[in-house]
Motif scaffolding. Structure first.
Motif, mmCIF file in Angstrom:
data_model
loop_
_atom_site.group_PDB
_atom_site.id
_atom_site.type_symbol
_atom_site.label_atom_id
_atom_site.label_comp_id
_atom_site.label_asym_id
_atom_site.label_seq_id
_atom_site.Cartn_x
_atom_site.Cartn_y
_atom_site.Cartn_z
ATOM 1 N N GLY A 7 6.707 40.083 50.566
ATOM 2 C CA GLY A 7 5.301 40.410 50.758
ATOM 3 C C GLY A 7 4.661 40.633 49.402
ATOM 4 O O GLY A 7 5.140 41.442 48.603
ATOM 5 N N LEU A 8 3.603 39.884 49.134
ATOM 6 C CA LEU A 8 2.955 39.914 47.818
ATOM 7 C C LEU A 8 1.493 40.298 48.013
ATOM 8 O O LEU A 8 0.700 39.506 48.518
ATOM 9 N N SER A 9 1.147 41.519 47.656
ATOM 10 C CA SER A 9 -0.255 41.937 47.747
ATOM 11 C C SER A 9 -0.884 41.842 46.365
ATOM 12 O O SER A 9 -0.353 42.383 45.395
ATOM 13 N N ILE A 10 -1.995 41.115 46.291
ATOM 14 C CA ILE A 10 -2.721 40.938 45.036
ATOM 15 C C ILE A 10 -4.147 41.410 45.263
ATOM 16 O O ILE A 10 -4.894 40.813 46.039
ATOM 17 N N GLU A 11 -4.509 42.500 44.608
ATOM 18 C CA GLU A 11 -5.851 43.057 44.742
ATOM 19 C C GLU A 11 -6.403 43.304 43.346
ATOM 20 O O GLU A 11 -6.047 44.281 42.689
ATOM 21 N N GLY A 12 -7.241 42.368 42.891
ATOM 22 C CA GLY A 12 -7.728 42.439 41.518
ATOM 23 C C GLY A 12 -6.590 42.173 40.556
ATOM 24 O O GLY A 12 -5.958 41.115 40.587
ATOM 25 N N THR A 13 -6.283 43.143 39.727
ATOM 26 C CA THR A 13 -5.169 42.997 38.786
ATOM 27 C C THR A 13 -3.909 43.722 39.258
ATOM 28 O O THR A 13 -2.882 43.661 38.587
ATOM 29 N N ASP A 14 -3.994 44.401 40.399
ATOM 30 C CA ASP A 14 -2.845 45.147 40.920
ATOM 31 C C ASP A 14 -1.985 44.254 41.811
ATOM 32 O O ASP A 14 -2.492 43.634 42.751
ATOM 33 N N VAL A 15 -0.699 44.205 41.524
ATOM 34 C CA VAL A 15 0.245 43.409 42.314
ATOM 35 C C VAL A 15 1.365 44.322 42.801
ATOM 36 O O VAL A 15 1.943 45.079 42.021
ATOM 37 N N LYS A 16 1.641 44.247 44.094
ATOM 38 C CA LYS A 16 2.775 44.981 44.667
ATOM 39 C C LYS A 16 3.637 43.991 45.443
ATOM 40 O O LYS A 16 3.120 43.087 46.103
ATOM 41 N N VAL A 17 4.948 44.187 45.369
ATOM 42 C CA VAL A 17 5.894 43.267 45.985
ATOM 43 C C VAL A 17 6.879 44.048 46.844
ATOM 44 O O VAL A 17 7.397 45.087 46.421
ATOM 45 N N ALA A 18 7.120 43.545 48.056
ATOM 46 C CA ALA A 18 8.148 44.100 48.936
ATOM 47 C C ALA A 18 9.072 42.965 49.362
ATOM 48 O O ALA A 18 8.612 41.951 49.896
ATOM 49 N N HIS A 19 10.354 43.132 49.119
ATOM 50 C CA HIS A 19 11.354 42.104 49.424
ATOM 51 C C HIS A 19 12.286 42.647 50.504
ATOM 52 O O HIS A 19 12.937 43.678 50.309
ATOM 53 N N ILE A 20 12.334 41.975 51.653
ATOM 54 C CA ILE A 20 13.184 42.407 52.756
ATOM 55 C C ILE A 20 14.020 41.230 53.245
ATOM 56 O O ILE A 20 13.718 40.070 52.957
ATOM 57 N N ALA A 21 15.082 41.526 53.972
ATOM 58 C CA ALA A 21 15.968 40.482 54.493
ATOM 59 C C ALA A 21 16.373 40.831 55.917
ATOM 60 O O ALA A 21 16.498 42.009 56.278
ATOM 61 N N LEU A 22 16.577 39.803 56.720
ATOM 62 C CA LEU A 22 16.965 39.971 58.116
ATOM 63 C C LEU A 22 18.442 39.625 58.275
ATOM 64 O O LEU A 22 18.874 38.527 57.917
ATOM 65 N N ILE A 28 16.853 44.739 56.157
ATOM 66 C CA ILE A 28 17.297 45.434 54.947
ATOM 67 C C ILE A 28 16.147 45.446 53.940
ATOM 68 O O ILE A 28 15.506 44.417 53.703
ATOM 69 N N LEU A 29 15.880 46.597 53.364
ATOM 70 C CA LEU A 29 14.905 46.705 52.280
ATOM 71 C C LEU A 29 15.634 46.424 50.970
ATOM 72 O O LEU A 29 16.499 47.187 50.547
ATOM 73 N N LYS A 30 15.282 45.310 50.333
ATOM 74 C CA LYS A 30 16.002 44.894 49.139
ATOM 75 C C LYS A 30 15.359 45.403 47.849
ATOM 76 O O LYS A 30 16.037 45.838 46.932
ATOM 77 N N ARG A 31 14.016 45.352 47.790
ATOM 78 C CA ARG A 31 13.398 45.657 46.496
ATOM 79 C C ARG A 31 11.906 45.921 46.658
ATOM 80 O O ARG A 31 11.244 45.305 47.489
ATOM 81 N N PRO A 314 16.992 55.499 45.494
ATOM 82 C CA PRO A 314 15.724 56.214 45.701
ATOM 83 C C PRO A 314 14.984 56.521 44.405
ATOM 84 O O PRO A 314 13.755 56.469 44.355
ATOM 85 N N SER A 315 15.724 56.808 43.344
ATOM 86 C CA SER A 315 15.085 57.165 42.071
ATOM 87 C C SER A 315 14.388 55.977 41.416
ATOM 88 O O SER A 315 13.571 56.151 40.511
ATOM 89 N N LYS A 316 14.715 54.750 41.865
ATOM 90 C CA LYS A 316 14.138 53.556 41.250
ATOM 91 C C LYS A 316 12.971 52.977 42.044
ATOM 92 O O LYS A 316 12.410 51.957 41.667
ATOM 93 N N ILE A 317 12.610 53.613 43.163
ATOM 94 C CA ILE A 317 11.424 53.172 43.901
ATOM 95 C C ILE A 317 10.203 53.560 43.076
ATOM 96 O O ILE A 317 10.010 54.740 42.754
ATOM 97 N N PRO A 318 9.362 52.592 42.677
ATOM 98 C CA PRO A 318 8.331 52.856 41.666
ATOM 99 C C PRO A 318 7.141 53.681 42.125
ATOM 100 O O PRO A 318 6.337 54.103 41.303
ATOM 101 N N ALA A 319 6.981 53.905 43.434
ATOM 102 C CA ALA A 319 5.834 54.665 43.938
ATOM 103 C C ALA A 319 6.158 55.115 45.356
ATOM 104 O O ALA A 319 7.113 54.620 45.970
ATOM 105 N N PRO A 320 5.381 56.061 45.912
ATOM 106 C CA PRO A 320 5.599 56.447 47.314
ATOM 107 C C PRO A 320 5.532 55.230 48.233
ATOM 108 O O PRO A 320 4.786 54.282 47.978
#
Length: 342
Positions: A7-22, A28-31, A314-320
């Motif tokens: 999942g790639l959200s692009i809003e202006g200059t902000d980019v967030k990525v969620a990588h999952i696998a079935l 599974i939450l990968k990254r 958990p310590s490497k998740i970059p934001a809530p």
């Protein structure tokens, strides 16, 4: 078979990525990643910005004695396109960090490229035939000729349909076409292009137990803007006008609350039974604020479905996790396109 989704959200200059696998056991939450583009994709520089780019290049080449209006050589003139090239290069760097051959990509449409129409569901056809019927109905309102691929729809409350029309090809797709030659065999596959509101509403339908007549305010907060979608039961009811305040404003909560009150006073919006929060916000403070403003409503953060495991510490998740509501919605919807809940 692609059993992973990005999942790639692009809003202006902000980019967030969620990588999952079935897997056969579940999802599974990968990254999770956050990145920043140096400029929005596909946004041309203004004349003032082009002049500044040229002057900066001239000063870098010849020193600080340059004055506005001084002639510049071809090398300096070419610098005017550097910002867009840098944005494309930044996106290339983001995509190169994933095995795209295994994954479908879900990406959001920019807010200003989508038109919404609420129509009575009196159509006797479904699927692509329904898309063609909708296209014929809304085409006169658009200067650009439409195709079925530019139209989508979801069921709305009170026997209506919410029809969404993409007014222009997203800059992301243009950039992706340019980048494919640099990605080699790691070529991306776009499995989903969706609006912000409908992607987030799919998470609500799939993961929240809402009663058929229950009124929900789905509040999505970005750094500089906010959106409020109203749902009746599990279906769309209405969208509030975009709010040009977000988490960077200390009063964004008050502004959102006043917009909802206005809809109730002037637009006949019923009392709110549930508030669902997502995006870049301080979750405890937001829950406290909206619980005080809507004392009879249930206030909670958006749910993402169950993950059977994660490959991230958990310590490497970059934001809530609430910050990744949109990319997670896009990823889950891409991963399970035939799931009726999405």
């Amino acid at each position: 078979m692609r059993n992973e989704a990005i999942g790639l959200s692009i809003e202006g200059t902000d980019v967030k990525v969620a990588h999952i696998a079935l897997s056969h056991k579940g999802v599974i939450l990968k990254r999770l990643d956050i990145a920043q583009l140096p400029a929005p994709l596909g946004v041309p520089l203004t004349e003032e910005e082009q002049e500044k780019e040229s002057m900066d290049a001239f000063q870098e080449a010849f020193g600080e004695i340059a004055e506005v209006g001084a002639p510049v050589d071809e090398r300096a003139e070419d610098e005017g396109d550097e910002e867009e090239e840098d944005a494309s290069s930044a996106l290339l760097g983001i995509l190169s960090g994933y095995n795209l051959r295994k994954a479908k990509i879900g990406v959001n449409l920019p807010e200003d490229s989508v038109s919404y129409y609420l129509l009575s569901d009196t159509f006797a056809v479904k699927g692509r035939k329904l898309k063609r019927a909708l296209m014929e109905l809304v085409a006169p309102k658009h200067e650009r000729s439409l195709s079925p691929d530019m139209i989508n729809y979801v069921k709305a409350a009170d026997k209506n349909l919410l029809c969404m029309v993409c007014d222009q090809e997203p800059a992301f797709l243009d950039t992706l076409k340019e980048l494919k030659r640099f990605l080699g065999r790691n070529k991306p596959y776009i499995g989903l292009i969706d609006s912000v509101e409908t992607a987030l509403m799919s998470l609500v339908r799939a993961n929240h137990q809402v009663a058929p007549g229950e009124i929900t305010a789905l509040i999505y907060v970005c750094a500089d803007s906010s959106r409020v979608s109203i749902m009746k039961g599990a279906e769309y009811m209405r969208l509030l006008p975009p709010i040009q305040e977000g988490a960077s404003s200390p009063d964004f909560g008050k502004t959102i609350y006043s917009k909802i009150l206005f809809e109730q006073d002037e637009g006949g919006l019923p009392d709110i039974d549930r508030v669902i929060l997502a995006g870049d916000l301080d979750v405890p403070s937001a829950i406290e604020f909206f619980s005080e403003k809507f004392p009879k409503a249930k206030v909670e953060t958006i749910k993402y479905g169950k993950f059977i495991g994660t490959e991230m510490e958990p310590s490497k998740i970059p934001a809530p996790l609430s910050s990744f509501a949109l990319p997670l919605a896009l990823a889950r919807k891409s991963l399970e396109p035939t799931n009726p809940r999405y």
